[in-house]
Design a protein around this motif. Structure first.
Motif, mmCIF file in Angstrom:
data_model
loop_
_atom_site.group_PDB
_atom_site.id
_atom_site.type_symbol
_atom_site.label_atom_id
_atom_site.label_comp_id
_atom_site.label_asym_id
_atom_site.label_seq_id
_atom_site.Cartn_x
_atom_site.Cartn_y
_atom_site.Cartn_z
ATOM 1 N N MET A 1 0.850 -1.163 0.000
ATOM 2 C CA MET A 1 0.000 0.000 0.000
ATOM 3 C C MET A 1 0.899 1.231 0.000
ATOM 4 S SD MET A 1 -2.915 1.108 2.778
ATOM 5 C CE MET A 1 -1.878 0.949 4.214
ATOM 6 N N ASP A 2 0.533 2.191 -0.815
ATOM 7 C CA ASP A 2 1.228 3.470 -0.841
ATOM 8 C C ASP A 2 0.460 4.463 0.007
ATOM 9 O OD1 ASP A 2 3.249 2.672 -2.657
ATOM 10 O OD2 ASP A 2 1.886 3.005 -4.346
ATOM 11 N N ILE A 3 1.193 5.280 0.752
ATOM 12 C CA ILE A 3 0.588 6.255 1.659
ATOM 13 C C ILE A 3 1.183 7.626 1.382
ATOM 14 C CG2 ILE A 3 0.307 6.935 4.069
ATOM 15 C CD1 ILE A 3 0.631 3.949 4.794
ATOM 16 N N LEU A 4 0.329 8.597 1.123
ATOM 17 C CA LEU A 4 0.738 9.989 0.990
ATOM 18 C C LEU A 4 0.100 10.750 2.133
ATOM 19 C CD1 LEU A 4 0.115 10.402 -2.839
ATOM 20 C CD2 LEU A 4 2.297 10.007 -1.702
ATOM 21 N N LYS A 5 0.884 11.602 2.828
ATOM 22 C CA LYS A 5 0.382 12.283 4.024
ATOM 23 C C LYS A 5 0.535 13.793 3.910
ATOM 24 C CE LYS A 5 3.245 9.613 6.348
ATOM 25 N NZ LYS A 5 4.015 9.004 7.421
ATOM 26 N N LEU A 6 -0.381 14.484 4.570
ATOM 27 C CA LEU A 6 -0.334 15.931 4.690
ATOM 28 C C LEU A 6 -0.807 16.284 6.091
ATOM 29 C CD1 LEU A 6 -0.091 18.815 3.477
ATOM 30 C CD2 LEU A 6 -2.484 18.580 2.790
ATOM 31 N N SER A 7 0.061 16.918 6.859
ATOM 32 C CA SER A 7 -0.281 17.297 8.223
ATOM 33 C C SER A 7 -0.576 18.787 8.266
ATOM 34 C CB SER A 7 0.877 16.962 9.158
ATOM 35 O OG SER A 7 0.542 17.274 10.482
ATOM 36 N N GLN A 8 -1.711 19.136 8.845
ATOM 37 C CA GLN A 8 -2.117 20.518 9.045
ATOM 38 C C GLN A 8 -2.406 20.701 10.531
ATOM 39 O OE1 GLN A 8 -5.443 20.534 6.181
ATOM 40 N NE2 GLN A 8 -4.212 22.057 5.091
ATOM 41 N N PRO A 9 -2.540 21.933 10.991
ATOM 42 C CA PRO A 9 -2.783 22.139 12.425
ATOM 43 C C PRO A 9 -4.017 21.405 12.967
ATOM 44 C CG PRO A 9 -2.224 24.210 11.374
ATOM 45 C CD PRO A 9 -2.365 23.196 10.278
ATOM 46 N N ASN A 10 -5.094 21.370 12.209
ATOM 47 C CA ASN A 10 -6.324 20.754 12.710
ATOM 48 C C ASN A 10 -6.707 19.462 12.009
ATOM 49 O OD1 ASN A 10 -6.791 22.731 14.659
ATOM 50 N ND2 ASN A 10 -7.697 24.080 13.117
ATOM 51 N N LYS B 1 -3.438 -2.000 -2.147
ATOM 52 C CA LYS B 1 -4.017 -3.005 -1.266
ATOM 53 C C LYS B 1 -3.452 -2.878 0.138
ATOM 54 C CE LYS B 1 -4.667 -6.322 -4.954
ATOM 55 N NZ LYS B 1 -4.429 -7.697 -5.402
ATOM 56 N N CYS B 2 -4.336 -2.856 1.123
ATOM 57 C CA CYS B 2 -3.934 -2.880 2.529
ATOM 58 C C CYS B 2 -4.208 -4.301 3.016
ATOM 59 C CB CYS B 2 -4.739 -1.837 3.320
ATOM 60 S SG CYS B 2 -4.217 -1.721 5.043
ATOM 61 N N GLU B 3 -3.213 -5.141 2.886
ATOM 62 C CA GLU B 3 -3.395 -6.565 3.163
ATOM 63 C C GLU B 3 -2.202 -7.134 3.915
ATOM 64 O OE1 GLU B 3 -3.956 -8.214 -0.744
ATOM 65 O OE2 GLU B 3 -6.091 -7.719 -0.734
ATOM 66 N N GLY B 4 -2.463 -8.222 4.627
ATOM 67 C CA GLY B 4 -1.409 -8.956 5.321
ATOM 68 C C GLY B 4 -0.831 -8.198 6.494
ATOM 69 N N GLU B 5 0.215 -8.785 7.040
ATOM 70 C CA GLU B 5 0.875 -8.195 8.208
ATOM 71 C C GLU B 5 1.447 -6.815 7.894
ATOM 72 O OE1 GLU B 5 1.822 -7.700 11.996
ATOM 73 O OE2 GLU B 5 0.811 -9.503 11.262
ATOM 74 N N GLN B 6 2.044 -6.672 6.717
ATOM 75 C CA GLN B 6 2.642 -5.400 6.347
ATOM 76 C C GLN B 6 1.577 -4.304 6.219
ATOM 77 O OE1 GLN B 6 4.843 -5.342 2.672
ATOM 78 N NE2 GLN B 6 5.474 -3.235 2.942
ATOM 79 N N GLY B 7 0.476 -4.587 5.562
ATOM 80 C CA GLY B 7 -0.596 -3.602 5.411
ATOM 81 C C GLY B 7 -1.190 -3.212 6.744
ATOM 82 N N ALA B 8 -1.407 -4.203 7.612
ATOM 83 C CA ALA B 8 -1.950 -3.921 8.941
ATOM 84 C C ALA B 8 -0.987 -3.054 9.745
ATOM 85 C CB ALA B 8 -2.246 -5.228 9.680
ATOM 86 N N GLN B 9 0.310 -3.359 9.658
ATOM 87 C CA GLN B 9 1.302 -2.561 10.396
ATOM 88 C C GLN B 9 1.384 -1.139 9.857
ATOM 89 O OE1 GLN B 9 2.940 -3.598 13.288
ATOM 90 N NE2 GLN B 9 3.219 -1.391 13.344
ATOM 91 N N ASP C 1 -7.967 -6.088 3.802
ATOM 92 C CA ASP C 1 -8.286 -7.431 4.279
ATOM 93 C C ASP C 1 -8.678 -7.441 5.755
ATOM 94 O OD1 ASP C 1 -5.891 -7.372 5.747
ATOM 95 O OD2 ASP C 1 -4.955 -9.015 4.635
ATOM 96 N N PHE C 2 -9.043 -8.616 6.226
ATOM 97 C CA PHE C 2 -9.536 -8.781 7.597
ATOM 98 C C PHE C 2 -8.498 -8.340 8.625
ATOM 99 C CE2 PHE C 2 -10.276 -11.345 11.422
ATOM 100 C CZ PHE C 2 -11.562 -10.922 11.728
ATOM 101 N N ARG C 3 -7.232 -8.656 8.391
ATOM 102 C CA ARG C 3 -6.173 -8.302 9.337
ATOM 103 C C ARG C 3 -6.061 -6.779 9.475
ATOM 104 N NH1 ARG C 3 -0.722 -11.359 8.813
ATOM 105 N NH2 ARG C 3 -1.798 -12.765 10.191
ATOM 106 N N ALA C 4 -6.114 -6.066 8.369
ATOM 107 C CA ALA C 4 -6.049 -4.599 8.403
ATOM 108 C C ALA C 4 -7.299 -4.013 9.062
ATOM 109 C CB ALA C 4 -5.872 -4.042 6.995
ATOM 110 N N GLN C 5 -8.447 -4.611 8.791
ATOM 111 C CA GLN C 5 -9.680 -4.146 9.429
ATOM 112 C C GLN C 5 -9.616 -4.339 10.940
ATOM 113 O OE1 GLN C 5 -13.405 -5.370 7.620
ATOM 114 N NE2 GLN C 5 -12.371 -5.601 5.650
ATOM 115 N N GLN C 6 -9.055 -5.453 11.373
ATOM 116 C CA GLN C 6 -8.902 -5.705 12.807
ATOM 117 C C GLN C 6 -7.955 -4.689 13.439
ATOM 118 O OE1 GLN C 6 -10.475 -7.958 14.942
ATOM 119 N NE2 GLN C 6 -11.827 -7.981 13.167
ATOM 120 N N ALA C 7 -6.894 -4.341 12.744
ATOM 121 C CA ALA C 7 -5.960 -3.328 13.251
ATOM 122 C C ALA C 7 -6.677 -1.994 13.413
ATOM 123 C CB ALA C 7 -4.769 -3.188 12.302
#
Length: 114
Positions: free
Chosen positions: A1-10, A19-27, A55-61
């Motif tokens: 899974m690729d993640i792009l982030k933007l942090s703002q004050p609020n 895909k957010c799957e498996g141990e790596q996606g959940a982590q 997947d289920f593992r990511a949903q549980q996380a």
């Protein structure tokens, strides 16, 4: 899974792709939720237009970390879930615990590719 982030004050805005799957996606998801808690933003937007599977593992996380977000008073909002991902959330019941809105609901800035 690729993640792009933007942090703002609020707000902490994250675009999730792939895909957010498996141990790596959940982590990755757990790390992201912890980072949002540390940033102390009022809102965590997860932009999911390009997310193809959770997947289920990511949903549980996600489920295990919802109380931490609530304790930190961070509102989690998912935007633009694809129909297949929406079905995954409905099948697990997670859709009743998180706010999911259409893509158009998010009006703020988007993370920039680097």
């Amino acid at each position: 899974m690729d993640i792009l982030k933007l942090s703002q004050p609020n707000a902490f805005v994250v675009s999730l792709r792939g895909k957010c799957e498996g141990e790596q996606g959940a982590q990755q998801l757990v790390d992201l939720l912890r980072e949002a808690t540390q940033k102390k933003a009022n809102t965590l937007w997860l932009l999911c237009q390009e997310l193809t599977s959770v997947d289920f593992r990511a949903q549980q996380a996600l489920l295990r970390h919802l109380p931490f977000l609530q304790d930190a008073r961070i509102k989690l909002t998912l935007c633009g879930l694809q129909p297949a991902v929406q079905r995954q959330f409905e099948d697990s019941g997670l859709n009743t615990l998180v706010s999911a809105l259409p893509s158009e609901a998010y009006k703020g800035p988007y993370p920039i590719l680097r």
